[in-house]
Design a protein around this motif. Structure first.
Motif, PDB file in Angstrom:
ATOM      1  N   VAL A  65      15.817  -4.488   6.751  1.00  0.00           N
ATOM      2  CA  VAL A  65      14.558  -4.494   6.008  1.00  0.00           C
ATOM      3  C   VAL A  65      13.755  -5.756   6.321  1.00  0.00           C
ATOM      4  O   VAL A  65      12.577  -5.692   6.694  1.00  0.00           O
ATOM      5  N   CYS A  66      14.410  -6.908   6.197  1.00  0.00           N
ATOM      6  CA  CYS A  66      13.683  -8.177   6.381  1.00  0.00           C
ATOM      7  C   CYS A  66      13.074  -8.293   7.776  1.00  0.00           C
ATOM      8  O   CYS A  66      11.963  -8.798   7.937  1.00  0.00           O
ATOM      9  N   LEU A  67      13.814  -7.857   8.789  1.00  0.00           N
ATOM     10  CA  LEU A  67      13.386  -8.078  10.177  1.00  0.00           C
ATOM     11  C   LEU A  67      12.618  -6.891  10.757  1.00  0.00           C
ATOM     12  O   LEU A  67      12.214  -6.926  11.921  1.00  0.00           O
ATOM     13  N   ALA A  68      12.407  -5.861   9.970  1.00  0.00           N
ATOM     14  CA  ALA A  68      11.634  -4.707  10.467  1.00  0.00           C
ATOM     15  C   ALA A  68      10.177  -5.111  10.665  1.00  0.00           C
ATOM     16  O   ALA A  68       9.658  -5.995   9.976  1.00  0.00           O
ATOM     17  N   ASN A  69       9.533  -4.443  11.591  1.00  0.00           N
ATOM     18  CA  ASN A  69       8.142  -4.758  11.908  1.00  0.00           C
ATOM     19  C   ASN A  69       7.197  -3.968  10.991  1.00  0.00           C
ATOM     20  O   ASN A  69       6.428  -3.113  11.432  1.00  0.00           O
ATOM     21  N   ILE A  70       7.305  -4.242   9.704  1.00  0.00           N
ATOM     22  CA  ILE A  70       6.463  -3.590   8.687  1.00  0.00           C
ATOM     23  C   ILE A  70       5.899  -4.682   7.784  1.00  0.00           C
ATOM     24  O   ILE A  70       6.325  -5.837   7.852  1.00  0.00           O
ATOM     25  N   SER A  71       4.964  -4.303   6.923  1.00  0.00           N
ATOM     26  CA  SER A  71       4.284  -5.333   6.122  1.00  0.00           C
ATOM     27  C   SER A  71       5.203  -5.847   5.005  1.00  0.00           C
ATOM     28  O   SER A  71       6.185  -5.205   4.638  1.00  0.00           O
ATOM     29  N   LYS A  72       4.821  -7.001   4.467  1.00  0.00           N
ATOM     30  CA  LYS A  72       5.581  -7.586   3.361  1.00  0.00           C
ATOM     31  C   LYS A  72       5.579  -6.639   2.155  1.00  0.00           C
ATOM     32  O   LYS A  72       6.587  -6.491   1.469  1.00  0.00           O
ATOM     33  N   GLU A  73       4.456  -5.989   1.931  1.00  0.00           N
ATOM     34  CA  GLU A  73       4.365  -5.064   0.802  1.00  0.00           C
ATOM     35  C   GLU A  73       5.326  -3.886   0.988  1.00  0.00           C
ATOM     36  O   GLU A  73       5.987  -3.448   0.045  1.00  0.00           O
ATOM     37  N   GLU A  74       5.390  -3.407   2.209  1.00  0.00           N
ATOM     38  CA  GLU A  74       6.326  -2.300   2.475  1.00  0.00           C
ATOM     39  C   GLU A  74       7.766  -2.757   2.279  1.00  0.00           C
ATOM     40  O   GLU A  74       8.588  -2.029   1.703  1.00  0.00           O
ATOM     41  N   LYS A  75       8.068  -3.951   2.740  1.00  0.00           N
ATOM     42  CA  LYS A  75       9.441  -4.466   2.576  1.00  0.00           C
ATOM     43  C   LYS A  75       9.795  -4.582   1.097  1.00  0.00           C
ATOM     44  O   LYS A  75      10.909  -4.244   0.686  1.00  0.00           O
ATOM     45  N   GLU A  76       8.870  -5.064   0.299  1.00  0.00           N
ATOM     46  CA  GLU A  76       9.153  -5.244  -1.127  1.00  0.00           C
ATOM     47  C   GLU A  76       9.354  -3.903  -1.834  1.00  0.00           C
ATOM     48  O   GLU A  76      10.191  -3.779  -2.723  1.00  0.00           O
ATOM     49  N   LYS A  77       8.593  -2.912  -1.420  1.00  0.00           N
ATOM     50  CA  LYS A  77       8.800  -1.578  -1.998  1.00  0.00           C
ATOM     51  C   LYS A  77      10.209  -1.076  -1.684  1.00  0.00           C
ATOM     52  O   LYS A  77      10.895  -0.533  -2.542  1.00  0.00           O
ATOM     53  N   ILE A  78      10.600  -1.256  -0.422  1.00  0.00           N
ATOM     54  CA  ILE A  78      11.916  -0.759   0.001  1.00  0.00           C
ATOM     55  C   ILE A  78      13.027  -1.565  -0.679  1.00  0.00           C
ATOM     56  O   ILE A  78      14.004  -1.001  -1.175  1.00  0.00           O
ATOM     57  N   ALA A  79      12.857  -2.879  -0.706  1.00  0.00           N
ATOM     58  CA  ALA A  79      13.915  -3.762  -1.203  1.00  0.00           C
ATOM     59  C   ALA A  79      14.198  -3.542  -2.683  1.00  0.00           C
ATOM     60  O   ALA A  79      15.364  -3.565  -3.114  1.00  0.00           O
ATOM     61  N   CYS A  80      13.164  -3.331  -3.471  1.00  0.00           N
ATOM     62  CA  CYS A  80      13.397  -3.213  -4.912  1.00  0.00           C
ATOM     63  C   CYS A  80      12.352  -2.354  -5.633  1.00  0.00           C
ATOM     64  O   CYS A  80      12.672  -1.695  -6.627  1.00  0.00           O
ATOM     65  N   GLY A  81      11.125  -2.349  -5.158  1.00  0.00           N
ATOM     66  CA  GLY A  81      10.047  -1.712  -5.905  1.00  0.00           C
ATOM     67  C   GLY A  81      10.247  -0.229  -6.130  1.00  0.00           C
ATOM     68  O   GLY A  81      10.026   0.279  -7.245  1.00  0.00           O
ATOM     69  N   ASN A  82      10.660   0.475  -5.100  1.00  0.00           N
ATOM     70  CA  ASN A  82      10.809   1.926  -5.245  1.00  0.00           C
ATOM     71  C   ASN A  82      11.935   2.283  -6.210  1.00  0.00           C
ATOM     72  O   ASN A  82      11.824   3.219  -7.005  1.00  0.00           O
ATOM     73  N   MET A  83      13.018   1.541  -6.137  1.00  0.00           N
ATOM     74  CA  MET A  83      14.137   1.797  -7.052  1.00  0.00           C
ATOM     75  C   MET A  83      13.730   1.482  -8.486  1.00  0.00           C
ATOM     76  O   MET A  83      14.065   2.242  -9.415  1.00  0.00           O
TER      77      MET A  83
END
Lengths: 257, 247
Positions: free
Chosen positions: B220-238
């Motif tokens: 997740v951290c090193l994927a080439n996606i935006s910070k907002e997308e990472k935050e959704k994946i990391a915790c926001g969506n759950m």
């Protein structure tokens, strides 16, 4: 090196020598790789601060050896220094001569994958011509080493051809203990970190058993995204020195860079 | 960045790899190392067949640390092998359980409505997200499951690189399907997924102890996606899924 910062702040691994010894380009039918072209591999390598990735062509393994090796030659020309190449022999064709590839710019070794070539044992005499080249030119040979039989074959080849360096791809995977034993038996055997989705601490166990000098970074890109294993090593409970050896210093010597 | 692990496992594995960090204390240490604030865990005894006893063992085990949250395994109440939906809802509410895990293949029962309707009706009404490993619903079975219960939020975990050609059409057809990132490893996989299906349908998880937490956070951290997308994946969506639970 602040390893945590590299991962959690998503910084390229610049300032660290990163050489990926286990990469692929090209498609293989049942695997949905999505991003398997040399350009896409080069794109990720550049973004992540990978200095070089040594690739074989999947078509060279599973279908047309010549077409696939040409694909790698072109990738080496298109991305000089960043994409390095493994030449792949096909033991079923007597006219398969990989020697010309090994003299082309960028090629650094040989890749063998008997499981996808009719499940041929990798110590079948039909592979010997390739191993003789590796022995004569002191080249690395990357073995697909997933099963006990493949580790055993690699050990046999390592003993027969002591001037070649055998890289046990996937760390032996289902035969991790055998891979460790093989590395202990043969000074010319290295183990790569392309252990797929294996659990945390697996790399630390390997280093504990064979030493960091014998472990090299391999990602299995483009089956896997290379960031998977880069992060796993960066966040491993290993010393900075060990991580630096695994990420690149060991392979630098291996590839004579 | 902070992470919520949507699904991992506690308990003693039958065949641990050498050095595998399966003990709860080891998992907590990995959570610290990987910035994982909370982990939703199920128990291996529940997953492997003693469902109610295993869920009970889980409740005891998670008392060790408040960062561990329960994920109960569930199966149909056929032959009264498991709780009927009403009783399940009461027990979940009493124990603060907000996620479920099913294993139709592992538990050897049908995933179709004639067998699972009561349980899935409960999940739909309570909006409890239901997790399952891809191996529990392979190929067409993934579509059959997700399309049979369109009001249930499903999260498929333990995917791998050879899956996208099955996964894509089901994501197209079933907006109730989410994907756990634990073993979603294809090259540029998260980038491609976000481009076609948005980051809203990716849920961070580790599959610990068999999966790697260090690799999971790195993906997740090193994927080439935006910070907002990472935050959704990391915790926001759950967090969003959990906020919708009504028990």
């Amino acid at each position: 090196m602040n390893w945590e910062e590299l991962v959690f702040e998503a910084k390229p691994f610049d300032g660290l020598l990163v050489l990926d010894v286990h990469g692929h380009i090209g498609a293989h039918r049942p695997f949905q790789l999505g991003a398997y072209s040399a350009a896409q591999v080069a794109q990720t390598a550049t973004r992540m601060g990978v200095d070089a990735v040594c690739v074989s062509s999947l078509p060279s393994i599973v279908s047309d050896w010549k077409w696939g090796n040409e694909e790698v030659a072109q990738a080496c020309r298109d991305f000089p220094g960043l994409i390095l190449g493994y030449a792949v022999p096909n033991p079923y064709y007597e006219d398969c001569d990989i020697a010309p590839y090994l003299s082309m710019p960028g090629f650094r070794g040989i890749k063998v994958h008997g499981d996808m070539q009719g499940s041929l044992p990798l110590n079948d005499p039909r592979y010997f011509a390739a191993y003789e080249l590796a022995d004569k030119q002191r080249l690395p040979v990357l073995f697909h080493a997933w099963l006990p039989s493949e580790v055993a074959a690699a050990t046999d080849v390592a003993k027969r051809y002591p001037n070649a360096t055998i890289i046990l791809g996937h760390s032996g995977m289902t035969a991790r203990a055998a891979a460790v034993q093989a590395a202990r038996e043969c000074d010319n055997i290295l183990i790569d970190t392309a252990i797929s989705s294996t659990y945390d601490n697996a790399i630390e166990v390997l280093v504990d058993k064979v030493g960091a000098d014998r472990v090299v970074y391999g990602s299995d890109i483009s089956f896997f995204d290379c960031i998977h294993t880069m992060g796993k090593i960066a966040l491993a409970k290993l010393s900075d020195t060990d991580k630096e050896k695994i990420f690149g210093l060991n392979a630098k010597e291996l590839f004579r860079l | 960045m902070r992470f919520i692990d949507a699904s991992c496992r506690l308990g003693m594995p039958a065949a641990p790899g050498e050095g595998m960090p399966w003990k709860t204390e080891e998992i907590l240490e990995l959570m610290d190392r990987c910035h994982i604030e909370q982990a939703f865990a199920y128990h291996i005894v529940a997953r492997d067949g003693e469902v109610e006893d295993g869920n009970g063992l889980l409740m005891e085990e998670i008392k060790k640390d408040s960062r561990l949250q329960p994920q109960w395994c569930a199966m149909p109440a056929t032959f009264r092998e498991f709780l009927h939906a009403d009783a399940l809802g009461d027990a979940m509410k009493k124990n603060g359980v907000k996620t479920l895990r099913i294993a139709p293949k592992g538990f050897a029962h049908s995933a179709m409505p004639y067998a699972m309707k009561e349980l899935m009706d409960f999940a739909a009404q309570s909006r409890v997200p239901v997790f399952f490993d891809y191996g529990e619903a392979v190929g067409d079975a993934l579509y059959d499951l997700c399309s049979a219960y369109p009001d249930v939020k499903f999260v498929v975990t333990n995917t791998a690189y050879a899956l996208n050609r099955f996964l894509g059409p089901v994501l197209d057809a079933c907006p109730n399907l989410y994907v756990g990132t634990g073993n979603y490893v294809p090259h540029q996989g998260l980038e491609t997924f976000c481009r076609y299906y948005s980051a809203d349908r990716l849920i961070f998880n580790t599959n610990l102890p068999f999966g790697s937490a260090t690799a999971a956070v790195s993906l997740v951290c090193l994927a080439n996606i935006s910070k907002e997308e990472k935050e959704k994946i990391a915790c926001g969506n759950m967090e969003r899924l959990l906020s919708e639970v009504r028990l």
